[in-house]
Design a protein around this motif. Structure first.
Motif, PDB file in Angstrom:
ATOM      1  N   ILE A  74       0.843  -1.197   0.000  1.00 49.39           N
ATOM      2  CA  ILE A  74       0.000   0.000   0.000  1.00 49.39           C
ATOM      3  C   ILE A  74       0.880   1.250   0.000  1.00 49.39           C
ATOM      4  O   ILE A  74       0.553   2.254   0.629  1.00 49.39           O
ATOM      5  CB  ILE A  74      -0.953   0.018   1.212  1.00 49.39           C
ATOM      6  N   SER A  75       1.993   1.182  -0.708  1.00 53.37           N
ATOM      7  CA  SER A  75       2.900   2.327  -0.736  1.00 53.37           C
ATOM      8  C   SER A  75       2.354   3.479  -1.561  1.00 53.37           C
ATOM      9  O   SER A  75       2.712   4.638  -1.333  1.00 53.37           O
ATOM     10  CB  SER A  75       4.255   1.892  -1.305  1.00 53.37           C
ATOM     11  N   GLY A  76       1.492   3.200  -2.529  1.00 58.39           N
ATOM     12  CA  GLY A  76       0.905   4.246  -3.366  1.00 58.39           C
ATOM     13  C   GLY A  76      -0.539   4.539  -2.989  1.00 58.39           C
ATOM     14  O   GLY A  76      -1.198   3.744  -2.307  1.00 58.39           O
ATOM     15  N   LYS A  77      -1.021   5.688  -3.437  1.00 60.65           N
ATOM     16  CA  LYS A  77      -2.391   6.088  -3.099  1.00 60.65           C
ATOM     17  C   LYS A  77      -3.411   5.125  -3.675  1.00 60.65           C
ATOM     18  O   LYS A  77      -4.401   4.771  -3.025  1.00 60.65           O
ATOM     19  CB  LYS A  77      -2.658   7.506  -3.592  1.00 60.65           C
ATOM     20  N   ARG A  78      -3.209   4.697  -4.911  1.00 54.57           N
ATOM     21  CA  ARG A  78      -4.149   3.771  -5.537  1.00 54.57           C
ATOM     22  C   ARG A  78      -4.206   2.452  -4.772  1.00 54.57           C
ATOM     23  O   ARG A  78      -5.286   1.885  -4.569  1.00 54.57           O
ATOM     24  CB  ARG A  78      -3.732   3.527  -6.992  1.00 54.57           C
ATOM     25  N   PHE A 177       7.553   4.187   7.090  1.00 51.63           N
ATOM     26  CA  PHE A 177       7.933   4.616   5.740  1.00 51.63           C
ATOM     27  C   PHE A 177       6.929   4.055   4.741  1.00 51.63           C
ATOM     28  O   PHE A 177       6.589   2.880   4.797  1.00 51.63           O
ATOM     29  CB  PHE A 177       9.336   4.133   5.380  1.00 51.63           C
ATOM     30  N   ARG A 178       6.475   4.887   3.823  1.00 50.96           N
ATOM     31  CA  ARG A 178       5.511   4.435   2.824  1.00 50.96           C
ATOM     32  C   ARG A 178       6.189   3.944   1.556  1.00 50.96           C
ATOM     33  O   ARG A 178       5.668   3.075   0.866  1.00 50.96           O
ATOM     34  CB  ARG A 178       4.541   5.565   2.484  1.00 50.96           C
ATOM     35  N   ARG A 179       7.332   4.500   1.215  1.00 47.73           N
ATOM     36  CA  ARG A 179       8.045   4.111  -0.002  1.00 47.73           C
ATOM     37  C   ARG A 179       9.456   3.657   0.361  1.00 47.73           C
ATOM     38  O   ARG A 179      10.097   4.253   1.215  1.00 47.73           O
ATOM     39  CB  ARG A 179       8.099   5.267  -1.003  1.00 47.73           C
ATOM     40  N   MET A 256      -3.669   4.778   9.509  1.00 49.66           N
ATOM     41  CA  MET A 256      -3.320   5.118   8.141  1.00 49.66           C
ATOM     42  C   MET A 256      -4.575   5.369   7.312  1.00 49.66           C
ATOM     43  O   MET A 256      -5.591   4.691   7.484  1.00 49.66           O
ATOM     44  CB  MET A 256      -2.495   3.993   7.499  1.00 49.66           C
ATOM     45  N   GLN A 257      -4.495   6.367   6.437  1.00 46.14           N
ATOM     46  CA  GLN A 257      -5.616   6.722   5.563  1.00 46.14           C
ATOM     47  C   GLN A 257      -5.217   6.538   4.110  1.00 46.14           C
ATOM     48  O   GLN A 257      -4.032   6.396   3.776  1.00 46.14           O
ATOM     49  CB  GLN A 257      -6.039   8.183   5.811  1.00 46.14           C
TER      50      GLN A 257
END
Length: 259
Positions: A74-78, A177-179, A256-257
């Motif tokens: 879920i690193s990207g918004k999509r 970290f998201r990415r 997380m959103q």
């Protein structure tokens, strides 16, 4: 349970490439050394023994670091929108993702290893008349909670608890970290390890300097108490820290959103 089963199936379908990569990678890791050995007319016995040892190391490294990948899907918004709009709770999604990392991928890798092992054993028997199983080498080096005399091995238990704590701490760092979470987490772990080692070394030198000034050099002994109470205390501390890392990771995941 039906809803959770569907979330697990969605996680499998959404990340099925990782299963294929794990199975294919381990199958190739078994087959290529064996084929090279057969091509050079040296047999695959030595290569299989080396691969068994390397797989032991790879398993420990993966279990230690896979927690950092808890949010890699879920690193990207999509991806976050696709995951968070599923009709399930955040807890169910978190557990499904965790099972994917610690059970799904290792099982896929193990299946690939067995498939590659069976193929290389068959080829070795047909070409050289002898074969060695890398799977047997892998499990032959497994360690359990008992020593050679069958007594309880406290050191092995502490090793498992330490590995579990390191795994949970990697997961806690990785969720921040998201990415590129794995790379950033490894860099953070190296930095933290350097800082902690430096601080501990500084404290040790300071204590040694103070003791030397008070008692004189080589006029004292420092004894670390190692008994049942300290062993239980150390295990309890590790379990508490591990539980705290899991709790913190889940708390951050729940907040997380999609945006």
């Amino acid at each position: 349970m039906e809803r959770f089963r569907k979330v697990v199936l969605w996680q499998w379908a959404y990340t099925r490439r990782s299963y294929l990569y794990a199975a294919g990678g381990f199958a190739a890791a078994v087959l290529l050394p064996a084929l090279c050995g057969l091509a050079l007319h040296r047999g695959g016995q030595g290569a299989m023994q080396v691969m068994g040892s390397l797989f032991d190391i790879a398993a420990v490294i993966y279990l230690l670091t896979c927690g950092a990948l808890i949010t890699s899907d879920i690193s990207g918004k999509r991806e976050r929108i696709a995951a968070f709009t599923l009709p399930a709770t955040k807890g169910e999604k978190f557990v499904a993702r965790y099972l994917h990392l610690v059970i799904g991928i290792p099982v896929a890798a193990f299946v690939g290893m067995i498939a590659g092992d069976l193929v290389q054993m068959l080829l070795s028997l047909l070409i050289s008349g002898d074969s060695t199983s890398v799977t047997a080498e892998f499990f032959g080096r497994s360690r359990y909670l008992s020593d050679v005399d069958g007594a309880f091995d406290y050191g092995a238990l502490m090793g498992i608890l330490s590995l579990l704590f390191a795994h949970s701490f990697m997961m806690l760092c990785g969720i921040c970290f998201r990415r590129h979470a794995w790379i950033k987490t490894m860099i953070l772990q190296a930095a933290l390890g350097t800082v902690v080692s430096t601080v501990l070394a500084g404290v040790g030198f300071a204590m040694m300097f103070a003791l030397n000034n008070r008692y004189g050099e080589h006029n004292y002994n420092v004894v670390l108490v190692d008994n049942t109470f300290t062993q239980i205390l150390y295990a309890a501390v590790l379990l508490a820290l591990t539980a705290g890392c899991y709790w913190g990771t889940f708390r951050i995941y729940r907040r997380m959103q999609a945006n």
